[in-house]
Design a protein around this motif. Structure first.
Motif, PDB file in Angstrom:
ATOM      1  N   ALA A 169       7.927   3.850  -0.905  1.00  0.00           N
ATOM      2  CA  ALA A 169       7.722   2.392  -0.895  1.00  0.00           C
ATOM      3  C   ALA A 169       9.052   1.652  -0.866  1.00  0.00           C
ATOM      4  O   ALA A 169       9.259   0.760  -0.035  1.00  0.00           O
ATOM      5  N   ALA A 170       9.962   2.017  -1.743  1.00  0.00           N
ATOM      6  CA  ALA A 170      11.253   1.321  -1.815  1.00  0.00           C
ATOM      7  C   ALA A 170      12.057   1.497  -0.524  1.00  0.00           C
ATOM      8  O   ALA A 170      12.631   0.535  -0.003  1.00  0.00           O
ATOM      9  N   ARG A 171      12.064   2.704   0.021  1.00  0.00           N
ATOM     10  CA  ARG A 171      12.866   2.962   1.211  1.00  0.00           C
ATOM     11  C   ARG A 171      12.310   2.221   2.430  1.00  0.00           C
ATOM     12  O   ARG A 171      13.043   1.580   3.172  1.00  0.00           O
ATOM     13  N   VAL A 172      11.003   2.313   2.647  1.00  0.00           N
ATOM     14  CA  VAL A 172      10.414   1.664   3.820  1.00  0.00           C
ATOM     15  C   VAL A 172      10.531   0.144   3.705  1.00  0.00           C
ATOM     16  O   VAL A 172      10.848  -0.530   4.694  1.00  0.00           O
ATOM     17  N   LYS A 173      10.327  -0.405   2.521  1.00  0.00           N
ATOM     18  CA  LYS A 173      10.477  -1.856   2.339  1.00  0.00           C
ATOM     19  C   LYS A 173      11.902  -2.283   2.676  1.00  0.00           C
ATOM     20  O   LYS A 173      12.113  -3.318   3.307  1.00  0.00           O
ATOM     21  N   ARG A 174      12.875  -1.488   2.287  1.00  0.00           N
ATOM     22  CA  ARG A 174      14.269  -1.809   2.613  1.00  0.00           C
ATOM     23  C   ARG A 174      14.476  -1.805   4.122  1.00  0.00           C
ATOM     24  O   ARG A 174      15.103  -2.691   4.680  1.00  0.00           O
TER      25      ARG A 174
ATOM     26  N   GLN B  84       0.813  -1.223   0.000  1.00  0.00           N
ATOM     27  CA  GLN B  84       0.000   0.000   0.000  1.00  0.00           C
ATOM     28  C   GLN B  84       0.846   1.273   0.000  1.00  0.00           C
ATOM     29  O   GLN B  84       0.317   2.363  -0.183  1.00  0.00           O
ATOM     30  N   LEU B  85       2.142   1.125   0.206  1.00  0.00           N
ATOM     31  CA  LEU B  85       3.010   2.298   0.296  1.00  0.00           C
ATOM     32  C   LEU B  85       3.107   3.031  -1.036  1.00  0.00           C
ATOM     33  O   LEU B  85       3.222   2.397  -2.088  1.00  0.00           O
TER      34      LEU B  85
END
Length: 150
Positions: free
Chosen positions: A63-68, A15-16
């Motif tokens: 999205a990419a940063r938080v997933k990392r 959802q990010l």
């Protein structure tokens, strides 16, 4: 418009937003953590809940940063990686603010009467903030004040 994700899992991570902006990670440390990064080596973070304010302006955005940050195994790059890697702690929820500013988020969250846990943590490129890491003293109190951030 901000988005608060109260529980991190594969479904909620999808959802990010993939846009640039700022975020606040809610990180649970299950045990005391002695920092190893040479700048903060030997500093002990007591177990508890911490808020880390960050920004994501590169490819894949928030999205990419938080997933990392949510991955347990990763090559250390940012100060916060020490809290979120190798079982030290885990990201339990996140507030994301597309187009937002990490320093503004930190200013809204920080109780000026309380010291920051580690001066300079996550803010080495910032001239305004003493730290981008805050300790949450009472469950939900600080983050709920900023969930209406826009």
């Amino acid at each position: 418009m901000s988005l608060f994700i109260p529980e991190i899992n594969d479904e909620t991570l999808r959802q990010l937003p993939k846009t640039a902006g700022a975020y606040v990670l809610v990180i649970e440390l299950e045990a005391d953590l002695t920092l190893q990064n040479k700048r903060f080596a030997g500093t002990i973070l007591p177990k508890g809940t911490y808020l880390y304010c960050g920004s994501a302006n590169g490819p894949g955005g928030i999205a990419a940063r938080v997933k990392r940050h949510c991955k347990a195994t990763k090559k250390p790059h940012w100060h916060v990686d020490e809290l979120t890697s190798n079982g030290a702690g885990r990201v339990v929820s996140v507030l994301v603010v597309p187009g937002g500013d990490e320093c503004e988020l930190r200013a809204r969250l920080q109780d000026q009467s309380k010291p920051v846990p580690v001066p300079g943590f996550g803010s080495s490129d910032c001239t305004l903030c003493l730290s981008h890491l805050l300790r949450l003293r009472s469950e939900g109190s600080s983050l709920s004040r900023s969930s209406n951030y826009s």
